[in-house]
Design a protein around this motif. Sequence first.
Motif, PDB file in Angstrom:
ATOM      1  N   TRP A 157       0.829  -1.208   0.000  1.00 39.72           N
ATOM      2  CA  TRP A 157       0.000   0.000   0.000  1.00 39.72           C
ATOM      3  C   TRP A 157       0.856   1.248   0.000  1.00 39.72           C
ATOM      4  O   TRP A 157       1.856   1.332   0.703  1.00 39.72           O
ATOM      5  CB  TRP A 157      -0.889   0.026   1.238  1.00 39.72           C
ATOM      6  N   GLY A 158       0.437   2.230  -0.784  1.00 36.12           N
ATOM      7  CA  GLY A 158       1.011   3.570  -0.746  1.00 36.12           C
ATOM      8  C   GLY A 158      -0.023   4.500  -0.145  1.00 36.12           C
ATOM      9  O   GLY A 158      -1.101   4.058   0.258  1.00 36.12           O
ATOM     10  N   PRO A 159       0.258   5.811  -0.079  1.00 38.01           N
ATOM     11  CA  PRO A 159      -0.703   6.750   0.503  1.00 38.01           C
ATOM     12  C   PRO A 159      -2.082   6.700  -0.170  1.00 38.01           C
ATOM     13  O   PRO A 159      -3.102   6.692   0.513  1.00 38.01           O
ATOM     14  CB  PRO A 159      -0.045   8.111   0.306  1.00 38.01           C
ATOM     15  N   LEU A 160      -2.116   6.663  -1.483  1.00 34.72           N
ATOM     16  CA  LEU A 160      -3.382   6.607  -2.226  1.00 34.72           C
ATOM     17  C   LEU A 160      -3.389   5.474  -3.246  1.00 34.72           C
ATOM     18  O   LEU A 160      -4.178   5.502  -4.187  1.00 34.72           O
ATOM     19  CB  LEU A 160      -3.628   7.938  -2.958  1.00 34.72           C
ATOM     20  N   SER A 161      -2.508   4.503  -3.072  1.00 34.55           N
ATOM     21  CA  SER A 161      -2.379   3.465  -4.089  1.00 34.55           C
ATOM     22  C   SER A 161      -2.119   2.105  -3.456  1.00 34.55           C
ATOM     23  O   SER A 161      -1.827   2.003  -2.268  1.00 34.55           O
ATOM     24  CB  SER A 161      -1.226   3.799  -5.036  1.00 34.55           C
ATOM     25  N   TRP A 162      -2.229   1.090  -4.281  1.00 37.56           N
ATOM     26  CA  TRP A 162      -1.873  -0.269  -3.886  1.00 37.56           C
ATOM     27  C   TRP A 162      -1.429  -1.028  -5.124  1.00 37.56           C
ATOM     28  O   TRP A 162      -1.809  -0.669  -6.243  1.00 37.56           O
ATOM     29  CB  TRP A 162      -3.041  -0.988  -3.206  1.00 37.56           C
ATOM     30  N   VAL A 163      -0.590  -2.020  -4.918  1.00 33.18           N
ATOM     31  CA  VAL A 163      -0.197  -2.932  -5.986  1.00 33.18           C
ATOM     32  C   VAL A 163      -0.316  -4.363  -5.466  1.00 33.18           C
ATOM     33  O   VAL A 163      -0.025  -4.639  -4.299  1.00 33.18           O
ATOM     34  CB  VAL A 163       1.234  -2.667  -6.522  1.00 33.18           C
ATOM     35  N   ALA A 164      -0.774  -5.246  -6.316  1.00 30.05           N
ATOM     36  CA  ALA A 164      -0.842  -6.677  -6.011  1.00 30.05           C
ATOM     37  C   ALA A 164       0.229  -7.346  -6.863  1.00 30.05           C
ATOM     38  O   ALA A 164       0.346  -7.067  -8.063  1.00 30.05           O
ATOM     39  CB  ALA A 164      -2.212  -7.239  -6.349  1.00 30.05           C
ATOM     40  N   PHE A 165       1.017  -8.225  -6.234  1.00 31.32           N
ATOM     41  CA  PHE A 165       2.124  -8.820  -6.965  1.00 31.32           C
ATOM     42  C   PHE A 165       2.372 -10.261  -6.548  1.00 31.32           C
ATOM     43  O   PHE A 165       2.016 -10.690  -5.464  1.00 31.32           O
ATOM     44  CB  PHE A 165       3.403  -7.991  -6.769  1.00 31.32           C
ATOM     45  N   ALA A 166       2.968 -10.995  -7.467  1.00 30.53           N
ATOM     46  CA  ALA A 166       3.462 -12.352  -7.230  1.00 30.53           C
ATOM     47  C   ALA A 166       4.982 -12.280  -7.312  1.00 30.53           C
ATOM     48  O   ALA A 166       5.544 -11.323  -7.849  1.00 30.53           O
ATOM     49  CB  ALA A 166       2.918 -13.304  -8.288  1.00 30.53           C
ATOM     50  N   THR A 167       5.642 -13.295  -6.773  1.00 31.87           N
ATOM     51  CA  THR A 167       7.104 -13.232  -6.732  1.00 31.87           C
ATOM     52  C   THR A 167       7.767 -14.348  -7.531  1.00 31.87           C
ATOM     53  O   THR A 167       7.203 -15.414  -7.739  1.00 31.87           O
ATOM     54  CB  THR A 167       7.610 -13.300  -5.278  1.00 31.87           C
ATOM     55  N   TYR A 168       8.975 -14.040  -7.962  1.00 30.98           N
ATOM     56  CA  TYR A 168       9.895 -14.979  -8.583  1.00 30.98           C
ATOM     57  C   TYR A 168      11.164 -14.952  -7.741  1.00 30.98           C
ATOM     58  O   TYR A 168      11.295 -14.118  -6.844  1.00 30.98           O
ATOM     59  CB  TYR A 168      10.249 -14.544 -10.007  1.00 30.98           C
ATOM     60  N   LEU A 169      12.098 -15.798  -8.027  1.00 31.33           N
ATOM     61  CA  LEU A 169      13.365 -15.768  -7.294  1.00 31.33           C
ATOM     62  C   LEU A 169      14.094 -14.441  -7.479  1.00 31.33           C
ATOM     63  O   LEU A 169      14.769 -13.959  -6.583  1.00 31.33           O
ATOM     64  CB  LEU A 169      14.267 -16.925  -7.721  1.00 31.33           C
ATOM     65  N   ASP A 170      13.934 -13.830  -8.675  1.00 28.66           N
ATOM     66  CA  ASP A 170      14.686 -12.616  -8.982  1.00 28.66           C
ATOM     67  C   ASP A 170      13.843 -11.356  -9.082  1.00 28.66           C
ATOM     68  O   ASP A 170      14.285 -10.348  -9.590  1.00 28.66           O
ATOM     69  CB  ASP A 170      15.485 -12.807 -10.267  1.00 28.66           C
ATOM     70  N   GLY A 171      12.599 -11.390  -8.596  1.00 21.74           N
ATOM     71  CA  GLY A 171      11.796 -10.181  -8.667  1.00 21.74           C
ATOM     72  C   GLY A 171      10.316 -10.427  -8.495  1.00 21.74           C
ATOM     73  O   GLY A 171       9.901 -11.448  -7.941  1.00 21.74           O
ATOM     74  N   ILE A 172       9.532  -9.476  -8.971  1.00 20.93           N
ATOM     75  CA  ILE A 172       8.077  -9.537  -8.806  1.00 20.93           C
ATOM     76  C   ILE A 172       7.357  -9.302 -10.125  1.00 20.93           C
ATOM     77  O   ILE A 172       7.918  -8.731 -11.057  1.00 20.93           O
ATOM     78  CB  ILE A 172       7.584  -8.509  -7.765  1.00 20.93           C
ATOM     79  N   GLU A 173       6.110  -9.748 -10.158  1.00 19.57           N
ATOM     80  CA  GLU A 173       5.207  -9.424 -11.265  1.00 19.57           C
ATOM     81  C   GLU A 173       4.010  -8.702 -10.670  1.00 19.57           C
ATOM     82  O   GLU A 173       3.306  -9.252  -9.818  1.00 19.57           O
ATOM     83  CB  GLU A 173       4.722 -10.653 -11.996  1.00 19.57           C
ATOM     84  N   VAL A 174       3.799  -7.461 -11.079  1.00 19.90           N
ATOM     85  CA  VAL A 174       2.657  -6.684 -10.625  1.00 19.90           C
ATOM     86  C   VAL A 174       1.481  -7.042 -11.538  1.00 19.90           C
ATOM     87  O   VAL A 174       1.531  -6.809 -12.738  1.00 19.90           O
ATOM     88  CB  VAL A 174       2.948  -5.173 -10.666  1.00 19.90           C
ATOM     89  N   TYR A 175       0.452  -7.668 -10.959  1.00 21.86           N
ATOM     90  CA  TYR A 175      -0.673  -8.108 -11.767  1.00 21.86           C
ATOM     91  C   TYR A 175      -1.930  -7.267 -11.572  1.00 21.86           C
ATOM     92  O   TYR A 175      -2.899  -7.407 -12.320  1.00 21.86           O
ATOM     93  CB  TYR A 175      -0.969  -9.602 -11.558  1.00 21.86           C
ATOM     94  N   ASP A 176      -1.925  -6.355 -10.596  1.00 22.33           N
ATOM     95  CA  ASP A 176      -3.064  -5.447 -10.417  1.00 22.33           C
ATOM     96  C   ASP A 176      -2.589  -4.243  -9.625  1.00 22.33           C
ATOM     97  O   ASP A 176      -1.588  -4.300  -8.912  1.00 22.33           O
ATOM     98  CB  ASP A 176      -4.196  -6.160  -9.681  1.00 22.33           C
ATOM     99  N   MET A 177      -3.299  -3.143  -9.756  1.00 25.08           N
ATOM    100  CA  MET A 177      -2.949  -1.910  -9.066  1.00 25.08           C
ATOM    101  C   MET A 177      -4.146  -1.002  -8.988  1.00 25.08           C
ATOM    102  O   MET A 177      -5.127  -1.190  -9.714  1.00 25.08           O
ATOM    103  CB  MET A 177      -1.800  -1.186  -9.776  1.00 25.08           C
ATOM    104  N   GLY A 178      -4.093  -0.052  -8.090  1.00 29.00           N
ATOM    105  CA  GLY A 178      -5.157   0.923  -8.004  1.00 29.00           C
ATOM    106  C   GLY A 178      -4.636   2.223  -7.431  1.00 29.00           C
ATOM    107  O   GLY A 178      -3.652   2.246  -6.691  1.00 29.00           O
ATOM    108  N   TRP A 179      -5.291   3.294  -7.790  1.00 26.33           N
ATOM    109  CA  TRP A 179      -4.933   4.631  -7.289  1.00 26.33           C
ATOM    110  C   TRP A 179      -6.215   5.396  -7.035  1.00 26.33           C
ATOM    111  O   TRP A 179      -7.114   5.413  -7.890  1.00 26.33           O
ATOM    112  CB  TRP A 179      -4.056   5.362  -8.303  1.00 26.33           C
TER     113      TRP A 179
END
Length: 76
Positions: free
Chosen positions: A52-74
């Motif tokens: 969560w951010g102040p007015l936002s959010w991101v939904a993510f899945a993980t890999y060994l070397d990073g993330i995949e952002v699959y949804d977001m909102g503001w």
Amino acid sequence: MTYRVDLAFRVEEALANLPDKGRQEIFETIAAALVRRDSWPAPGGRHGALCWGPLSWVAFATYLDGIEVYDMGWAG
């Protein structure tokens, strides 16, 4: 260590439609998710996580070397 960030197509489309302020906050929220590795679910699993951010959010899945952002909102 360098981490990879992948954006789902619908996230890319949503980012393109946000004003600069919203896009900046989403990128800051993604950056916050990257540095909080302790909150990541197990890589490659079926579980995701939210950041969560102040007015936002991101939904993510993980890999060994990073993330995949699959949804977001503001809410700005």
